[in-house]
Design an enzyme around this catalytic site. Structure first.
Site, PDB file in Angstrom:
ATOM      1  N   CYS A  34       9.230  41.544  35.687  1.00 51.18           N
ATOM      2  CA  CYS A  34       8.649  40.912  34.489  1.00 51.18           C
ATOM      3  C   CYS A  34       9.715  40.243  33.627  1.00 51.18           C
ATOM      4  O   CYS A  34       9.398  39.455  32.741  1.00 51.18           O
ATOM      5  CB  CYS A  34       7.880  41.941  33.656  1.00 51.18           C
ATOM      6  SG  CYS A  34       8.941  43.235  33.002  1.00 51.18           S
ATOM      7  N   CYS A 103       6.771  49.785  31.872  1.00 48.25           N
ATOM      8  CA  CYS A 103       7.356  49.478  30.559  1.00 48.25           C
ATOM      9  C   CYS A 103       7.930  50.756  29.941  1.00 48.25           C
ATOM     10  O   CYS A 103       8.987  50.728  29.300  1.00 48.25           O
ATOM     11  CB  CYS A 103       6.308  48.878  29.629  1.00 48.25           C
ATOM     12  SG  CYS A 103       5.244  47.661  30.444  1.00 48.25           S
TER      13      CYS A 103
HETATM   14 FE1  FES Z   1       7.634  44.470  31.773  1.00 47.26          FE
HETATM   15 FE2  FES Z   1       6.210  45.527  29.936  1.00 47.26          FE
HETATM   16  S1  FES Z   1       5.583  43.967  31.269  1.00 47.26           S
HETATM   17  S2  FES Z   1       8.285  45.898  30.343  1.00 47.26           S
END
Ligand code: FES
Length: 128
Positions: A34, A103
């Protein structure tokens, strides 16, 4: 996707945002998929975490996870802080959606890195 009130609270009004100059320990982690990045700064005195700050460039769950993690380790011993797992972070937030679990892992990893940094610096000092 449904966020708990606790997640919203910590996302909208994160606690302990910022940096600590000359921290006792520093940890920075990122998630390759991400692209989010989290930094944790800790101040340790007499084996107690006396201050924690974070900077997170990331999603709402990452910000909420780092915010609540700083509260979970503030005032704790180094060993207690090392025992913080992402599960405890998620529980303290009242849950995270399954796709957002990673996360909370960032928070656990950043704190562990900051503590390892502190311990390695401490070892070096003691060797002198
Ligand atoms: Fe990657 Fe939350 S989407 S840390």
């Amino acid at each position: 996707m449904q966020y708990t009130e606790k997640v919203m609270e910590h996302f909208m009004n994160p606690h302990n945002v910022g940096v600590i100059e000359n921290p006792s320990g520093y940890g920075k982690v990122g998630n390759a998929s991400c692209g989010d990045i989290m930094e944790i700064f800790i101040k340790v005195e007499d084996n107690i975490i006396t201050d924690v700050k974070f900077r997170t460039f990331g999603c709402a769950s990452a910000i909420a996870s780092s915010s609540i993690s700083t509260e979970l380790i503030m005032g704790k011993t180094v060993d207690e802080a090392l025992a913080l797992t992402n599960k405890k972070v998620v529980d303290a937030l009242g849950g995270l959606p399954p796709v957002k679990m990673h996360c909370s892992v960032l928070a656990e990893e950043a704190i562990k890195l900051a503590i390892e940094d502190y311990l390695s610096k401490k070892d070096k000092k003691e060797e002198k």
